[in-house]
Motif scaffolding. Structure first.
Motif, PDB file in Angstrom:
ATOM      1  N   UNK A  71      -6.859  -2.504  -2.607  1.00 34.73           N
ATOM      2  CA  UNK A  71      -7.231  -1.910  -2.594  1.00 34.73           C
ATOM      3  C   UNK A  71      -8.835  -1.833  -2.748  1.00 34.73           C
ATOM      4  N   UNK A  72      -8.943  -1.794  -4.213  1.00 34.82           N
ATOM      5  CA  UNK A  72     -10.254  -1.563  -4.490  1.00 34.82           C
ATOM      6  C   UNK A  72     -11.277  -3.111  -4.942  1.00 34.82           C
ATOM      7  N   UNK A  73      -9.972  -3.985  -4.989  1.00 36.68           N
ATOM      8  CA  UNK A  73     -10.449  -5.225  -4.413  1.00 36.68           C
ATOM      9  C   UNK A  73     -11.037  -6.207  -3.472  1.00 36.68           C
ATOM     10  N   UNK A  74     -10.669  -5.180  -2.843  1.00 36.49           N
ATOM     11  CA  UNK A  74     -11.173  -6.122  -1.143  1.00 36.49           C
ATOM     12  C   UNK A  74     -12.539  -5.246  -0.625  1.00 36.49           C
ATOM     13  N   UNK A  75     -12.828  -3.922  -1.349  1.00 40.72           N
ATOM     14  CA  UNK A  75     -14.140  -3.619  -0.371  1.00 40.72           C
ATOM     15  C   UNK A  75     -15.367  -4.506  -1.795  1.00 40.72           C
ATOM     16  N   UNK A  76     -15.131  -5.310  -3.052  1.00 39.94           N
ATOM     17  CA  UNK A  76     -16.189  -6.044  -3.313  1.00 39.94           C
ATOM     18  C   UNK A  76     -15.987  -7.556  -3.113  1.00 39.94           C
ATOM     19  N   UNK A  77     -15.318  -8.069  -2.376  1.00 42.21           N
ATOM     20  CA  UNK A  77     -14.979  -8.748  -1.764  1.00 42.21           C
ATOM     21  C   UNK A  77     -14.246  -9.906  -2.749  1.00 42.21           C
ATOM     22  N   UNK A  78     -14.156 -10.958  -2.362  1.00 38.41           N
ATOM     23  CA  UNK A  78     -13.235 -12.276  -2.729  1.00 38.41           C
ATOM     24  C   UNK A  78     -13.570 -12.765  -3.572  1.00 38.41           C
TER      25      UNK A  78
END
Length: 73
Positions: free
Chosen positions: A48-55
């Protein structure tokens, strides 16, 4: 399979493949590192936190974890 699970697995695969290329190691070596440090679970738990910043950010986070544990890539 629900969409959330698909999205998490997509990120896990992307990060794994790009780590393998960036670190210039075999799939078996990359799998050993991911297993030893439970990195797929990290991606799943923090998705949930990682995907908003991108792969790419997720890969950067993985590298940060490994560096903090003294792993030389």
């Amino acid at each position: 399979m629900n969409n959330d699970k698909i999205a998490i697995e997509d990120m896990q695969c992307w990060v794994f493949r790009h780590a393998q290329r960036k670190w210039n190691i075999s799939g078996a070596e990359c799998a050993k590192i991911f297993k030893e440090y439970d990195l797929l679970s990290f991606i799943s738990e923090c998705y949930d936190l990682l995907h908003v910043s991108g792969y790419q950010h997720a890969l950067d986070e993985i590298e940060g974890i490994l560096h903090s544990k003294g792993v030389q890539l």
